[in-house]
Motif scaffolding. Structure first.
Motif, PDB file in Angstrom:
ATOM      1  N   ILE A  65       0.854  -1.189   0.000  1.00 54.59           N
ATOM      2  CA  ILE A  65       0.000   0.000   0.000  1.00 54.59           C
ATOM      3  C   ILE A  65       0.887   1.236   0.000  1.00 54.59           C
ATOM      4  CG2 ILE A  65      -1.732   1.314   1.270  1.00 54.59           C
ATOM      5  CD1 ILE A  65      -2.801  -1.253   0.048  1.00 54.59           C
ATOM      6  N   ASP A  69      -3.130   4.916  -3.106  1.00 60.45           N
ATOM      7  CA  ASP A  69      -3.991   3.741  -2.946  1.00 60.45           C
ATOM      8  C   ASP A  69      -5.131   4.063  -1.972  1.00 60.45           C
ATOM      9  OD1 ASP A  69      -2.517   2.070  -4.629  1.00 60.45           O
ATOM     10  OD2 ASP A  69      -1.160   1.471  -3.012  1.00 60.45           O
ATOM     11  N   THR A  70      -6.309   3.553  -2.273  1.00 58.99           N
ATOM     12  CA  THR A  70      -7.454   3.750  -1.382  1.00 58.99           C
ATOM     13  C   THR A  70      -7.552   2.601  -0.392  1.00 58.99           C
ATOM     14  OG1 THR A  70      -8.660   4.871  -3.152  1.00 58.99           O
ATOM     15  CG2 THR A  70      -9.943   4.115  -1.256  1.00 58.99           C
ATOM     16  N   ALA A  93      -1.284   6.599   1.460  1.00 59.50           N
ATOM     17  CA  ALA A  93      -2.568   6.150   0.919  1.00 59.50           C
ATOM     18  C   ALA A  93      -3.691   7.110   1.287  1.00 59.50           C
ATOM     19  CB  ALA A  93      -2.870   4.740   1.422  1.00 59.50           C
ATOM     20  N   ASP A 115     -12.031   2.419  -5.940  1.00 55.55           N
ATOM     21  CA  ASP A 115     -10.850   1.618  -6.304  1.00 55.55           C
ATOM     22  C   ASP A 115     -10.109   1.142  -5.061  1.00 55.55           C
ATOM     23  OD1 ASP A 115     -11.169   2.020  -9.182  1.00 55.55           O
ATOM     24  OD2 ASP A 115     -10.551   4.094  -8.790  1.00 55.55           O
ATOM     25  N   SER A 116     -10.875   0.744  -4.076  1.00 57.19           N
ATOM     26  CA  SER A 116     -10.286   0.326  -2.804  1.00 57.19           C
ATOM     27  C   SER A 116      -9.376  -0.883  -2.984  1.00 57.19           C
ATOM     28  CB  SER A 116     -11.401   0.001  -1.810  1.00 57.19           C
ATOM     29  OG  SER A 116     -10.868  -0.292  -0.545  1.00 57.19           O
ATOM     30  N   ARG A 117      -8.216  -0.844  -2.310  1.00 54.45           N
ATOM     31  CA  ARG A 117      -7.244  -1.939  -2.378  1.00 54.45           C
ATOM     32  C   ARG A 117      -7.423  -2.935  -1.241  1.00 54.45           C
ATOM     33  NH1 ARG A 117      -1.924  -1.145  -4.109  1.00 54.45           N
ATOM     34  NH2 ARG A 117      -1.811  -3.342  -3.461  1.00 54.45           N
TER      35      ARG A 117
END
Length: 539
Positions: A65, A69-70, A93, A115-117
């Motif tokens: 992450i 990044d979400t 993030a 676009d959650s990781r």
């Protein structure tokens, strides 16, 4: 000869990106032994919280992450949620705190659109998250937050991450970098993703300390959900003053009142409906709190009657106004000394004003959008609130058209109609959008109407606000039935409840032909008048 100030260099010595991360780094050192968080019998110092945040940051980086990044969080207010307000942005993030009261369909939409990781989830919300994953047909990595640690359904446990080796403290390279992503309540259909940056959060926190006159080491009860504008940015502000943040698992009025008494709470933030519930609770101390507890309230203008009750309970209320797009509050009803000589009822009316700009906000305008001119300060002429500040969102995520519309002319347009009083205080009169604020939650009439239209017996539907004794206002549905179709109010409400979160479900249904313009548009102002004349609901 003209001076050459522009030649002065910008260097790491004289320019540091603004970020609320720096508040925790300082607190972990300056306030090291002092209590930072208390929850479920566990109190941690600022030094301990700082170490845990650094460890979670390292664990996030180890999982790949990083910048942009979400990372989503589905959790009620608790220390882990507070810590993630620092750990996620320190990893570079973007923190996406999701409303825990939403139905699975909207949670699924947010996870996909953002676009959650990965997701941090309170174990109690595992069923909701599983359902959202099923809707998206996509399972994201999950980190469990549980009481006690485990069992959950994630690939990792928060406590294990918090016990790991720490990362070095680091600020973003660019203060304009995205820090958080907060979704609106979908006032025009699908919710929009509102982007906050580090600079805005830093200035909002400082402005809150100044505007609310926060003292050193307050005891703050965390009531405002951190999925609402990141708890109105209070998690970052409290680190500045070395506050003791108290979290309650039991959020009932009796539970909150007990916590307030046990910890000697000095400050809290809450929607007007929460204040009302506290005031009307049988558990409320008969003589009120002494010294008074300072309360921050926003969401919908608090009824003067509620403010009167709050004063008797020993709650010193400051009414503030803002939007998700402005990091929360941008105006405040600063108390004026002459108001103290007014009768209590008139004092409450003054307290209900939206007031004047916070220190970190430029002057707020009330504008006639047709002419582009400010309305006169007569307390009568309505205009739209326009805002310009460093605490206005970066923009809507993946929606440049909506961003451009919101920023037209170099101002953020709130969609709220207001008047300006001779003393410069702003007062909201109406909402330009068809938003219903129920218990502090925004409800989109469009979303509710879309569900009503799914019912086979309904030909046409419109939803407006109706006053409610407890929740302030609730959705009221007006429906036209198809010929030869019959359905009861209870059946329609039950149908909606199966498709919507509880606070979005209509609490009353009126069967009638909908008034329409010549072009077929529903005349909602007529429906609002009918709902008003019906009077408030009691239950």
């Amino acid at each position: 000869m003209r001076a050459h100030y522009e030649a002065a260099p910008q260097t790491p010595a004289n320019f540091v990106p603004l970020s609320p991360i720096s508040f925790l780094e300082r607190a972990a050192s300056v306030y090291a032994p002092l209590p930072a968080t208390s929850y479920q019998g566990i109190t941690r110092s600022w030094a301990q919280v700082g170490a845990r945040v650094a460890a979670v940051t390292a664990a996030l980086r180890a999982r790949g992450i990083g910048l942009g990044d979400t990372v989503s969080v589905l959790s009620p207010n608790r220390p882990e949620m507070f810590e993630l307000h620092y750990a996620v942005p320190m990893a570079g993030a973007v923190l996406n705190a999701i409303n825990t009261r939403l139905e699975a369909e909207t949670v699924a939409y947010i996870l996909d659109h953002s676009d959650s990781r990965m997701v941090f989830a309170d174990a109690s919300l595992a069923p909701l998250l599983r359902e959202a994953f099923a809707i998206n047909d996509k399972v994201l990595p999950v980190v469990d937050i549980a009481d006690p640690a485990g069992p959950g359904f994630g690939e990792a446990d928060y406590e294990a991450m918090a016990a790991g080796p720490p990362a070095a403290w680091a600020l973003p390279a660019d203060e304009w970098q995205a820090l958080a992503l907060n979704y609106t309540s979908g006032t025009s259909g699908r919710p929009k993703g509102v982007i906050y940056h580090h600079r805005g959060a830093y200035l909002m926190a400082l402005g809150t300390v100044a505007g609310w006159a926060l003292p050193a080491h307050p005891t703050y009860l965390s009531v405002v959900p951190m999925f609402h504008c990141n708890g109105w940015n209070h998690p970052w502000a409290m680190a500045i003053v070395g506050a003791h943040l108290v979290f309650a698992r039991d959020m009932s009025p009796a539970g909150l009142l007990a916590t307030m008494t046990e910890f000697g709470v000095t400050h809290l933030g809450a929607a007007p409906v929460i204040l009302q519930m506290l005031c009307e609770s049988p558990a409320a101390p008969p003589d009120g709190f002494s010294p008074p507890i300072k309360a921050f309230t926003a969401g919908a203008p608090p009824p003067p009657a509620v403010l009167e009750k709050a004063a008797k309970l020993g709650l010193e209320v400051m009414q503030v106004y803002g939007l998700t797009e402005t990091y929360g509050h941008i105006s405040q009803c600063l108390w004026q000394a002459p108001w103290s000589d007014l009768p209590i009822s008139q004092q409450a009316e003054k307290q209900a004003l939206q007031g004047v700009a916070f220190p970190m906000v430029e002057p707020i305008r009330v504008v006639d959008r047709a002419t582009g001119l400010d309305v006169p300060a007569d307390g009568v002429t309505q205009g739209e609130i326009g805002i310009r500040a460093n605490t206005v969102m970066k923009g809507y995520y993946k929606d440049p058209e909506a961003t451009a519309e919101a920023f037209k002319g170099g101002w953020f347009w709130s969609g709220d109609a207001a008047v300006l009083h001779p003393d410069g205080y702003v007062q909201i009169r109406d909402r330009l959008k068809d938003v219903i604020i129920s218990g502090g939650e925004n409800v989109s009439s469009v979303e509710v109407e879309a569900v009503l239209y799914r019912h086979p017996a309904i030909k046409a539907a419109a939803v407006v606000a109706r006053a409610h004794a407890r929740w302030g206002e609730v959705p009221c549905a007006f429906v036209e039935l198809r010929e030869d179709k019959a359905v009861t109010e209870a059946e329609i409400i039950g149908f909606c409840r199966s498709h919507l979160a509880g606070f979005k479900t209509p609490k009353s249904v009126i069967f009638a032909d909908l008034p329409k313009t010549s072009t077929g548009k529903v005349q909602k102002f007529i429906l609002r008048n009918i709902a008003r004349d019906l009077g408030p609901l009691d239950a």
